[in-house]
Scaffold this active site. Structure first.
Site, mmCIF file in Angstrom:
data_model
loop_
_atom_site.group_PDB
_atom_site.id
_atom_site.type_symbol
_atom_site.label_atom_id
_atom_site.label_comp_id
_atom_site.label_asym_id
_atom_site.label_seq_id
_atom_site.Cartn_x
_atom_site.Cartn_y
_atom_site.Cartn_z
ATOM 1 N N ASP A 146 31.472 53.560 3.474
ATOM 2 C CA ASP A 146 30.870 54.028 4.715
ATOM 3 C C ASP A 146 31.938 54.420 5.723
ATOM 4 O O ASP A 146 31.789 55.402 6.450
ATOM 5 C CB ASP A 146 29.946 52.951 5.312
ATOM 6 C CG ASP A 146 30.639 51.607 5.512
ATOM 7 O OD1 ASP A 146 31.651 51.359 4.843
ATOM 8 O OD2 ASP A 146 30.160 50.799 6.334
ATOM 9 N N ARG A 199 36.805 49.402 9.964
ATOM 10 C CA ARG A 199 36.379 48.088 10.462
ATOM 11 C C ARG A 199 36.191 47.100 9.306
ATOM 12 O O ARG A 199 36.480 47.407 8.152
ATOM 13 C CB ARG A 199 35.096 48.239 11.286
ATOM 14 C CG ARG A 199 33.892 48.663 10.471
ATOM 15 C CD ARG A 199 32.638 48.732 11.344
ATOM 16 N NE ARG A 199 31.505 49.180 10.597
ATOM 17 C CZ ARG A 199 30.687 50.163 10.994
ATOM 18 N NH1 ARG A 199 30.915 50.814 12.117
ATOM 19 N NH2 ARG A 199 29.660 50.501 10.247
ATOM 20 N N GLU A 234 34.307 46.302 7.047
ATOM 21 C CA GLU A 234 33.142 46.713 6.277
ATOM 22 C C GLU A 234 33.622 47.468 5.034
ATOM 23 O O GLU A 234 33.829 46.882 4.009
ATOM 24 C CB GLU A 234 32.195 47.549 7.147
ATOM 25 C CG GLU A 234 30.866 47.781 6.467
ATOM 26 C CD GLU A 234 29.696 47.824 7.436
ATOM 27 O OE1 GLU A 234 29.876 47.694 8.649
ATOM 28 O OE2 GLU A 234 28.570 48.010 6.943
ATOM 29 N N ASP A 249 24.691 56.181 2.140
ATOM 30 C CA ASP A 249 25.652 57.152 2.653
ATOM 31 C C ASP A 249 26.021 58.178 1.577
ATOM 32 O O ASP A 249 26.016 59.385 1.821
ATOM 33 C CB ASP A 249 26.907 56.432 3.168
ATOM 34 C CG ASP A 249 26.582 55.378 4.232
ATOM 35 O OD1 ASP A 249 25.592 54.638 4.074
ATOM 36 O OD2 ASP A 249 27.327 55.279 5.230
ATOM 37 N N TRP A 279 18.576 54.354 0.283
ATOM 38 C CA TRP A 279 19.818 53.721 -0.160
ATOM 39 C C TRP A 279 19.799 53.598 -1.690
ATOM 40 O O TRP A 279 20.577 54.266 -2.379
ATOM 41 C CB TRP A 279 20.000 52.376 0.560
ATOM 42 C CG TRP A 279 20.742 52.555 1.855
ATOM 43 C CD1 TRP A 279 22.033 52.153 2.094
ATOM 44 C CD2 TRP A 279 20.299 53.188 3.051
ATOM 45 N NE1 TRP A 279 22.404 52.517 3.367
ATOM 46 C CE2 TRP A 279 21.357 53.150 3.972
ATOM 47 C CE3 TRP A 279 19.112 53.805 3.434
ATOM 48 C CZ2 TRP A 279 21.258 53.701 5.260
ATOM 49 C CZ3 TRP A 279 19.009 54.350 4.707
ATOM 50 C CH2 TRP A 279 20.075 54.295 5.600
ATOM 51 N N GLU A 308 30.116 58.125 12.921
ATOM 52 C CA GLU A 308 28.970 57.376 12.411
ATOM 53 C C GLU A 308 27.705 57.671 13.219
ATOM 54 O O GLU A 308 26.625 57.824 12.667
ATOM 55 C CB GLU A 308 29.277 55.876 12.500
ATOM 56 C CG GLU A 308 28.126 54.990 12.085
ATOM 57 C CD GLU A 308 28.535 53.532 12.003
ATOM 58 O OE1 GLU A 308 29.485 53.146 12.707
ATOM 59 O OE2 GLU A 308 27.915 52.789 11.215
ATOM 60 N N HIS A 322 32.764 58.407 9.330
ATOM 61 C CA HIS A 322 31.620 58.117 8.472
ATOM 62 C C HIS A 322 31.128 59.470 7.956
ATOM 63 O O HIS A 322 30.826 60.342 8.747
ATOM 64 C CB HIS A 322 30.507 57.538 9.354
ATOM 65 C CG HIS A 322 30.167 56.109 9.096
ATOM 66 N ND1 HIS A 322 31.005 55.077 9.393
ATOM 67 C CD2 HIS A 322 29.028 55.536 8.588
ATOM 68 C CE1 HIS A 322 30.404 53.925 9.089
ATOM 69 N NE2 HIS A 322 29.208 54.178 8.590
HETATM 70 C C1 BGC Z 1 27.116 51.154 7.510
HETATM 71 C C2 BGC Z 1 26.257 52.327 7.174
HETATM 72 C C3 BGC Z 1 25.211 51.800 6.234
HETATM 73 C C4 BGC Z 1 24.343 50.914 7.105
HETATM 74 C C5 BGC Z 1 23.082 50.417 6.491
HETATM 75 C C6 BGC Z 1 26.276 50.221 8.317
HETATM 76 O O1 BGC Z 1 26.949 49.108 8.753
HETATM 77 O O2 BGC Z 1 28.288 51.497 8.137
HETATM 78 O O3 BGC Z 1 26.875 53.468 6.914
HETATM 79 O O4 BGC Z 1 24.561 52.703 5.450
HETATM 80 O O5 BGC Z 1 25.118 49.867 7.633
HETATM 81 O O6 BGC Z 1 22.646 49.213 6.978
#
Ligand code: BGC
Length: 888
Positions: free
Chosen positions: A455, A459, A461, A468, A522, A735, A756
């Site tokens: 994503d 950060r 993550e 995505d 998703w 994003e 993003h």
């Molecule tokens: C991500 C997104 C993701 C989303 C879904 C986010 O924290 O960065 O790109 O698809 O969460 O919950």
């Protein structure tokens, strides 16, 4: 003087077919010729073991089945190709290309994981220990291969030289199911007599912290380990194997902490000089533990590794209000810094990273719990060069602290790191901002194709969020050759799905806050991504491999929808992050989440039915086609009024209904289209979609006949829009539509990345519709050239390295005239539709073609307020609306 050349064949999706995992690799080749309209009638393949197919009557040149006996482990075989044209032409033989198999059987592995003893490991993301051993080379070497992977991250050296040029090896797969090894040709690194092999081992994804809200550590295990097998073949035919086991010796190294999120600390004084060279005294080092394991989990790579792809010099150096030195590289990237520094031993330089500045200082709030700080402690006594090896940052700006003496910007570079894919797609137009948007999409792909399609790169993550890539897959498949990387990721997706009973919201899966429940848009990645790779690369084999996963996903969602065929229960993310969603509640988009879920189910069922047809699964074809019809009918009954208005009166709702074909009847579809146009106009041509609607809305406007409105939306510069970030100086896709607010402050939401790719999915529309280069049959075997000029653009062009070779479309217009130039690669054909309408549909073959047409752009006429020029695309006419299934 005519020519007809065949390039040496490629193997599967490998850029360098060394250590491949396929025992019967499929071959692809491209043809270059000036023979107009050339098409292949037959091919011949010859293998280096004498296998010869003779002429095979077939037009296929993409992913053609291996014609010989299977490769054995370690076996090297060559292939070459000759082609016969339908026009009677015959090429010369292509050059040979060679592939070498990796270790194909679990029994080939003698190496066992060699784990540094526990006392050398700290808390997760702590020190990176060294391990090593000496070995003897008995005589002249014919060839040597290192098969290597790790629990954690490794950098391996032989005789003081780093092996290969990979970054963050072995990358990230669902390690509990699949651990990727790589094969290196190390013949040139060995010498007769004493040799040494050593590795640095960091925690990486295996043991380090991964994930948001505190994340998790030790996800895959508590012991990092190296799995390495060096096989030496001597010129006399004998072999030696040097493999990891309990005889390797371990010690602390210079890396005192390494975290993917937080950064790396390196104390150069702690590096034992010559530790990976022969004869180093490791008597005081501790023995490694040999861990039990199952080598059946080891897999060869399907795509290229992460590498250092480019370096950037600082574009600007400033001193911040608080007196800090800040470097601006002019481009938001994923990577890290390389420094050249001189100073006293023990002196420490600190490097911090951020994507944006606020009030002239690094703005690190969007990084959340990622420290993104690298710290280097000098050895002293000369110029030292350093780049961290076990971390990665998403940044455009860096702050340099503690530089010894006067700071010289020439001593710092940004090293851009990502999966080393081949660039295959280009776009250009007469509008600089639009071109910058396209560049931003490209850079967001580069920032996030880091072994896993993530994503964001900055950060705490950086996860393989399925939604995505579901929306971005078509764009990515145009810009770079990413079939190998995504095929590997899809294998992980299928493995996680089999274990969890659903496609999780990110792959590889780590249990964090999210439930393992099916989430529409998703989990649909399970269907859409393989289908996209089929469309774009002709990847029928992958469709076959993923078919059980695709089916299991659709079956599961159909189960959720139940007999009523409406998917209106359970956890959903919906049209994530549409501009109306409050900063802290991104799922509270305008469009009803159940509407989104049901629409996505209808589409996935439809794509699965098409995949079944491609694969000859007749019964499934009927069954899933029937399911798609039922879900579509349920959608209509629930959400569409008799006249064609939608209950969810949003851009995304209409885009879904129109693009996923969920409204029956031309009149009602036209009504829905008009309402979408109204909504877009009422919003002042500002975007109103989130992740789900964004890739669809321009196509839906075109389908509604509103090309001008699609352009108006595309060229909008006010927030929210695609070009608004460009006006704010963005160098990657954000994003949120407003990651940076119009007043220059950073969006207060907790989730505010500046890199993003999801909202950049519109680039696929730029390629297909603005420039007009789209696949009409799998792998661009037939290309649809249907540019829709507009938006005041004076010219636009796109080029793509299709599996058949380079295709190009370029148009320009002036004074009511429209000129189009099309290049069709050998073996392919194109259907050209000129702006003046369907009557001008023209079929052309390989070669360069020029067309002229009359055209007037509404954008040139400020008072013009009228619907578009064209009717909706007609699949029968254009063949491409949803890629026609190819008849065998
Ligand atoms: C991500 C997104 C993701 C989303 C879904 C986010 O924290 O960065 O790109 O698809 O969460 O919950």
């Amino acid at each position: 003087m005519t020519f007809l050349h065949v390039a040496a064949p490629g193997y599967e999706h490998h850029r360098v077919p060394l250590g491949i995992g396929e025992s019967a690799p499929r071959l692809s080749w491209t043809v270059e010729t000036d023979l107009p309209g050339w098409r292949q009638r037959a091919y011949e393949i010859e293998l280096s073991d004498g296998t010869a197919t003779g002429p095979v009557e077939s037009g296929r040149s993409v992913l053609v089945g291996w014609p010989g006996t299977e490769l054995a482990s370690r076996e090297r075989r060559g292939a070459r190709v000759r082609v016969h044209g339908q026009d009677g032409s015959v090429s010369d033989w292509s050059p040979w290309s060679w592939a070498e198999a990796g270790l194909l059987e679990a029994a080939d592995w003698r190496a066992v994981p060699a784990a540094p003893p526990r006392e050398l490991l700290g808390a997760p993301d702590g020190p990176a220990p060294l391990l090593r051993r000496d070995f003897t080379v008995r005589g002249p070497v014919d060839r040597a291969r290192l098969y290597v992977t790790a629990y954690g991250l490794h950098e391996t050296e032989i005789n003081g030289t780093v092996v290969g040029d990979e970054v963050l090896a072995p990358g990230w797969t669902s390690y509990s199911h699949r651990l990727r090894y790589r094969t290196h040709d190390v013949t040139g690194l060995l010498r007769e007599g004493g040799n040494a092999v050593g590795a640095t081992l960091a925690d990486g994804w295996y043991r380090g912290r991964v994930g948001f809200e505190g994340g998790r550590t030790r996800v895959y295990g508590d012991r990092t380990a190296l799995i390495a097998q060096l096989e030496i073949t001597y010129t006399d035919g004998t072999t030696d194997v040097v493999a990891t086991d309990g005889s390797w010796r371990c010690a602390p190294g210079p890396v005192t902490a390494a975290s993917l999120y937080d950064g790396e600390r390196h104390d150069a004084r702690l590096l034992p000089p010559g530790w990976s060279r022969p004869g180093f005294d490791d008597a005081s080092w501790l023995p490694a533990d040999a861990l039990p394991y199952d080598p059946a989990r080891l897999v060869a790579p399907a795509g290229p590794p992460v590498r250092r792809v480019e370096t950037l010099a600082p574009a600007e150096v400033t001193v911040s209000p608080s007196g800090r030195t800040i470097l601006d590289f002019g481009q938001n990237v994923s990577g890290r810094l390389r420094i050249r520094v001189q100073g006293p031993a023990g002196h420490t330089v600190t490097l911090r990273h951020a994507e944006v500045l606020q009030d002239g200082e690094l703005c690190v709030r969007p990084l959340r719990a990622a420290d993104a700080t690298d710290v280097y402690t000098l050895r002293g006594g000369g110029v030292e060069e350093w780049e961290p090896r076990f971390t990665l940052h998403g940044f455009r700006y860096a702050e340099v602290g503690g530089w010894p003496g006067a700071f010289d910007p020439a001593c710092v570079q940004a090293v851009v790191c990502h999966t080393d894919m081949e660039r295959t797609g280009w776009f250009d137009s007469s509008d600089g901002d639009l071109n910058r948007l396209h560049d931003n999409v490209l850079w967001s792909m580069r920032g996030n194709f880091v072994d896993v399609p993530t994503d964001c790169p900055q950060r705490d993550e950086r996860l393989g969020w399925t939604g995505d890539i579901q929306v971005f897959a078509p764009t990515s498949a145009f810009l770079y050759g990413c079939a190998g990387m995504l095929a590997s990721w899809l294998a992980d997706l299928a493995a996680e799905q089999a274990e969890l009973g659903t496609v999780p919201v990110y792959v590889p899966w780590i249990q964090l806050l999210f439930p393992t429940e099916p989430v529409a848009a998703w989990g649909d990645a399970a269907v859409v991504v393989p289908w996209t790779l089929y469309e774009r690369y002709g990847e029928e084999g992958l469709l076959r491999t993923q078919y059980p996963s695709m089916k299991a996903w659709v079956d599961q969602c159909a189960g959720r929808a139940g007999d009523g065929r409406l998917w209106d229960t359970g956890f959903q993310l919906g049209d994530w992050l549409d501009p109306a969603a409050p900063p802290d509640r991104p799922f509270e988009a305008r469009t009803d989440r159940a509407l989104v879920a049901t629409a996505c189910l209808a589409r996935s069922a439809r794509l699965l039915a098409q995949a079944a047809a491609v694969l000859g699964e007749e019964e499934d074809h009927r069954r899933y086609g029937g399911l798609a019809d039922q879900v579509g009918a349920a959608f209509e009954a629930e959400y569409v009024s008799p006249s064609g208005r939608l209950v969810g009166d949003s851009q995304t709702a209409y885009a879904l209904a129109l693009q996923f074909d969920l409204i029956a009847g031309a009149g009602r579809r036209a009504r829905a289209g008009r309402r979408l146009v109204e909504l877009v106009r009422e919003s002042g041509h500002r975007i109103g979609t989130g992740f789900v609607g964004t890739p669809l809305v321009c196509d839906a406007l075109v389908a509604a006949g509103a090309v001008d409105d699609a352009y108006h939306l595309l060229m909008q510069r006010e927030c929210p829009s695609w070009l608004y970030p460009v006006t704010m100086g963005a160098t990657t896709v954000w994003e949120r539509w407003d990651s940076m607010l119009p007043d220059g402050t950073v969006n207060p939401g907790d989730m505010t990345s500046f890199n993003h790719y999801a909202l950049g999915a519109v680039a696929d529309w730029l390629h297909r519709t603005v420039a007009g280069l789209a696949p009409a049959e799998p792998g661009y075997r037939r290309i649809l050239v249907r540019p829709l000029p507009g938006g005041g653009l004076r010219h636009a062009s796109a080029a793509h390295l299709t599996p058949y070779g380079r295709a190009e479309v370029r148009w320009r217009r002036a004074a009511g005239r429209f000129e189009l130039e099309v290049v069709v690669p050998a073996g392919a054909t194109a259907t050209v539709v000129l702006p003046s309408g369907p009557g001008s549909r023209i079929e052309v073959g390989a070669g360069r073609h020029r067309f002229e047409d009359a055209f007037r752009d509404a954008a040139d006429d400020p008072v013009a307020e009228r619907p578009g020029f064209f009717g909706p695309p007609d699949p029968q006419r254009d063949g491409a609306a949803g890629l026609a299934v190819q008849d065998a």
